[in-house]
Motif scaffolding. Structure first.
Motif, PDB file in Angstrom:
ATOM      1  N   SER A  36      33.237  32.823  48.179  1.00 38.48           N
ATOM      2  CA  SER A  36      32.713  33.897  49.027  1.00 38.48           C
ATOM      3  C   SER A  36      31.940  34.911  48.188  1.00 38.48           C
ATOM      4  CB  SER A  36      33.856  34.618  49.746  1.00 38.48           C
ATOM      5  OG  SER A  36      34.532  33.762  50.642  1.00 38.48           O
ATOM      6  N   HIS A  37      30.870  35.451  48.778  1.00 37.29           N
ATOM      7  CA  HIS A  37      30.100  36.550  48.188  1.00 37.29           C
ATOM      8  C   HIS A  37      29.577  36.222  46.791  1.00 37.29           C
ATOM      9  CE1 HIS A  37      31.260  38.701  51.658  1.00 37.29           C
ATOM     10  NE2 HIS A  37      32.470  39.037  51.267  1.00 37.29           N
ATOM     11  N   ARG A  38      28.718  35.221  46.715  1.00 37.84           N
ATOM     12  CA  ARG A  38      28.111  34.871  45.437  1.00 37.84           C
ATOM     13  C   ARG A  38      27.340  36.053  44.864  1.00 37.84           C
ATOM     14  NH1 ARG A  38      25.983  28.826  47.130  1.00 37.84           N
ATOM     15  NH2 ARG A  38      28.028  27.804  46.975  1.00 37.84           N
ATOM     16  N   GLY A  39      27.471  36.215  43.547  1.00 42.08           N
ATOM     17  CA  GLY A  39      26.816  37.328  42.876  1.00 42.08           C
ATOM     18  C   GLY A  39      27.672  38.566  42.821  1.00 42.08           C
ATOM     19  N   TYR A  40      28.701  38.619  43.656  1.00 46.89           N
ATOM     20  CA  TYR A  40      29.625  39.753  43.669  1.00 46.89           C
ATOM     21  C   TYR A  40      30.848  39.334  42.863  1.00 46.89           C
ATOM     22  CZ  TYR A  40      32.374  43.656  45.568  1.00 46.89           C
ATOM     23  OH  TYR A  40      33.139  44.791  45.715  1.00 46.89           O
ATOM     24  N   THR A  41      30.978  39.873  41.683  1.00 46.25           N
ATOM     25  CA  THR A  41      31.932  39.355  40.712  1.00 46.25           C
ATOM     26  C   THR A  41      33.316  39.999  40.823  1.00 46.25           C
ATOM     27  OG1 THR A  41      31.215  40.998  39.095  1.00 46.25           O
ATOM     28  CG2 THR A  41      30.091  38.874  39.075  1.00 46.25           C
ATOM     29  N   ASN A  42      34.292  39.300  40.258  1.00 43.86           N
ATOM     30  CA  ASN A  42      35.618  39.880  40.073  1.00 43.86           C
ATOM     31  C   ASN A  42      35.989  39.703  38.610  1.00 43.86           C
ATOM     32  OD1 ASN A  42      37.733  37.480  39.731  1.00 43.86           O
ATOM     33  ND2 ASN A  42      36.227  36.836  41.273  1.00 43.86           N
ATOM     34  N   ALA A  43      36.936  40.472  38.133  1.00 48.42           N
ATOM     35  CA  ALA A  43      37.292  40.437  36.719  1.00 48.42           C
ATOM     36  C   ALA A  43      38.795  40.579  36.532  1.00 48.42           C
ATOM     37  CB  ALA A  43      36.562  41.542  35.954  1.00 48.42           C
ATOM     38  N   VAL A  44      39.239  40.242  35.338  1.00 47.75           N
ATOM     39  CA  VAL A  44      40.618  40.455  34.916  1.00 47.75           C
ATOM     40  C   VAL A  44      40.622  41.632  33.951  1.00 47.75           C
ATOM     41  CG1 VAL A  44      42.592  39.474  33.694  1.00 47.75           C
ATOM     42  CG2 VAL A  44      41.178  38.011  35.163  1.00 47.75           C
ATOM     43  N   LEU A  45      41.473  42.613  34.208  1.00 45.34           N
ATOM     44  CA  LEU A  45      41.590  43.782  33.330  1.00 45.34           C
ATOM     45  C   LEU A  45      42.898  43.682  32.552  1.00 45.34           C
ATOM     46  CD1 LEU A  45      40.490  46.714  35.697  1.00 45.34           C
ATOM     47  CD2 LEU A  45      39.095  44.975  34.569  1.00 45.34           C
ATOM     48  N   GLU A  46      42.787  43.834  31.249  1.00 41.11           N
ATOM     49  CA  GLU A  46      43.972  43.753  30.396  1.00 41.11           C
ATOM     50  C   GLU A  46      44.177  45.074  29.670  1.00 41.11           C
ATOM     51  OE1 GLU A  46      43.213  40.438  27.860  1.00 41.11           O
ATOM     52  OE2 GLU A  46      43.691  38.947  29.409  1.00 41.11           O
ATOM     53  N   PHE A  47      45.428  45.517  29.648  1.00 41.30           N
ATOM     54  CA  PHE A  47      45.794  46.776  28.991  1.00 41.30           C
ATOM     55  C   PHE A  47      46.848  46.466  27.930  1.00 41.30           C
ATOM     56  CE2 PHE A  47      44.324  47.627  33.232  1.00 41.30           C
ATOM     57  CZ  PHE A  47      43.452  48.692  33.071  1.00 41.30           C
ATOM     58  N   ASP A  48      46.521  46.780  26.686  1.00 39.42           N
ATOM     59  CA  ASP A  48      47.411  46.502  25.562  1.00 39.42           C
ATOM     60  C   ASP A  48      47.598  47.789  24.769  1.00 39.42           C
ATOM     61  OD1 ASP A  48      48.879  45.456  23.499  1.00 39.42           O
ATOM     62  OD2 ASP A  48      47.244  44.278  22.631  1.00 39.42           O
ATOM     63  N   ASN A  49      48.662  48.517  25.097  1.00 40.35           N
ATOM     64  CA  ASN A  49      48.909  49.826  24.482  1.00 40.35           C
ATOM     65  C   ASN A  49      47.675  50.715  24.574  1.00 40.35           C
ATOM     66  OD1 ASN A  49      51.617  49.354  23.710  1.00 40.35           O
ATOM     67  ND2 ASN A  49      50.938  48.223  21.897  1.00 40.35           N
TER      68      ASN A  49
END
Length: 387
Positions: free
Chosen positions: A207-220
């Protein structure tokens, strides 16, 4: 409640529709086939949107937005919703209303640059193990002196790759409730480039090509007290206060796509001839068109009534859930039936129908699944009887 649009609303609809048809539609094929939205194209359309007064139109006038009432804003969203999602959301950005909850200093740093088109925001709540159940989040924030240290992972975070900062919700403590211990949530501003904060490429989505999603990582990831949005442990209160109308926004954009699909179906049924007559004269097709139009009207009325109630201060969670639920499910039905009416051509990417059909699927999931919306509606019904 007036069912007709006033002169200003008619102008908003006409202006936004003309912009969508002239500035967004011509680029849909490129985005759909490449799955990529060029940043030079974003800046080009963004500049035109700002000049047309359509950029950040969801914001109040005292901070530089259009100051639209809720119904007018949703009429604007419906017109934008006709286009490819990445194009209308990125190029004609509507910064999150939650930015209005910031302090004066936070508004200067985050809100106003977003309204001017200098920055983009993203909102991070969902985790791999916590979707609808946000209280189940495991990403945490712990206090160390005057600082806060963030650890954990968020995913499905829309357009985080281009965002300059994230508004991140973290479990910051626990409290006793009648149903046991539950987590307390705090919201933070986290700038791109902050040590310990990494944005990784997300998942490929149908769905919604060109509209991206991401993974956010928090390390201290260490943040100062000034990075908190709202109050400590009051993240849910901030979200509930400022994000309530997002379900109506989803409903409105779905209405735009549903209407576009319906219009394609009507034109094709009137023009396509089989067995010596227009296919729209066959009951199997004509009844489909009648049902599509009726269901779209019902979804519109639910959405417009909820918008009116929102401005009257009488809207309920169930009102907004009904609008979101109905609009998203009607979009799915209309997209599917429009393809059925077109036959094989409906699945070819020469037409926007296969894209509308694919895009419709995510709408019943994000901003609360259809099951969650039904839970909210039924919960309100039962509470009136003490259940």
């Amino acid at each position: 409640m007036q069912f007709g649009l006033n002169e200003e609303q008619q102008m908003i609809v006409a202006t936004t529709r003309a912009f969508v048809e002239n500035e967004l539609f011509p680029h849909e094929m490129e985005v759909e086939r490449t799955g990529h939205l060029r940043m030079d194209l974003v800046r080009e359309i963004q500049k035109k949107a700002i000049e047309a007064g359509l950029y950040a139109a969801n914001m109040p006038s005292d901070v530089g937005g259009a100051g639209l009432d809720t119904l007018s804003w949703l009429l604007y969203e419906r017109e934008l919703g006709r286009a490819n999602y990445a194009l209308h959301w990125t190029c004609v950005a509507r910064p999150s209303n939650i930015l209005l909850a910031g302090t004066d200093e936070q508004r200067q740093k985050y809100l106003y640059p977003c309204i001017r088109g200098e920055k983009w925001d993203c909102l991070a709540m969902t985790e791999p193990g916590a979707g609808s159940d946000l209280r189940g989040m495991t990403a945490s924030a712990r206090r160390e002196g005057t600082d806060w240290v963030l650890n954990g992972t968020k995913h499905f975070i829309s357009h985080a790759d281009i965002a300059d900062f994230a508004i991140v919700f973290m479990a910051s403590g626990e409290e006793e409730t009648p149903r046991g211990r539950k987590k307390l949530i705090t919201a933070f501003f986290v700038d791109k480039g902050t040590p310990g904060f990494t944005v990784r490429e997300g998942y490929r989505n149908v769905s919604h090509r060109g509209y991206t999603n991401a993974v956010l990582e928090f390390d201290n990831c260490r943040l100062p007290e000034s990075a908190i949005l709202g109050e400590v442990h009051k993240g849910f209160e901030v979200a509930n206060t400022w994000l309530g109308a997002t379900r109506l926004q989803v409903a409105a954009t779905c209405l735009g796509r549903a209407d576009r699909a319906l219009q394609h179906a009507i034109r094709y049924a009137a023009e396509r001839r089989q067995f010596g007559q227009q296919i729209g004269k066959f009951q199997g097709v004509s009844f489909k068109l009648a049902d599509m139009a009726m269901e779209l009207k019902a979804a519109e009325l639910l959405t417009w009534e909820a918008a009116w109630r929102f401005d009257q201060g009488s809207v309920t969670e169930a009102d907004m859930s009904m609008a979101k639920l109905k609009a998203t499910e009607v979009l799915a039905m209309i997209a599917d039936e429009a393809i059925q009416i077109h036959g094989g051509m409906g699945l070819m990417d020469d037409l926007p129908l296969e894209r509308i059909w694919r895009d419709a699927r995510v709408e019943r999931i994000w901003e609360g699944t259809s099951e969650i919306q039904r839970h909210i509606i039924s919960r309100q019904l039962l509470r009136e009887h003490g259940a």
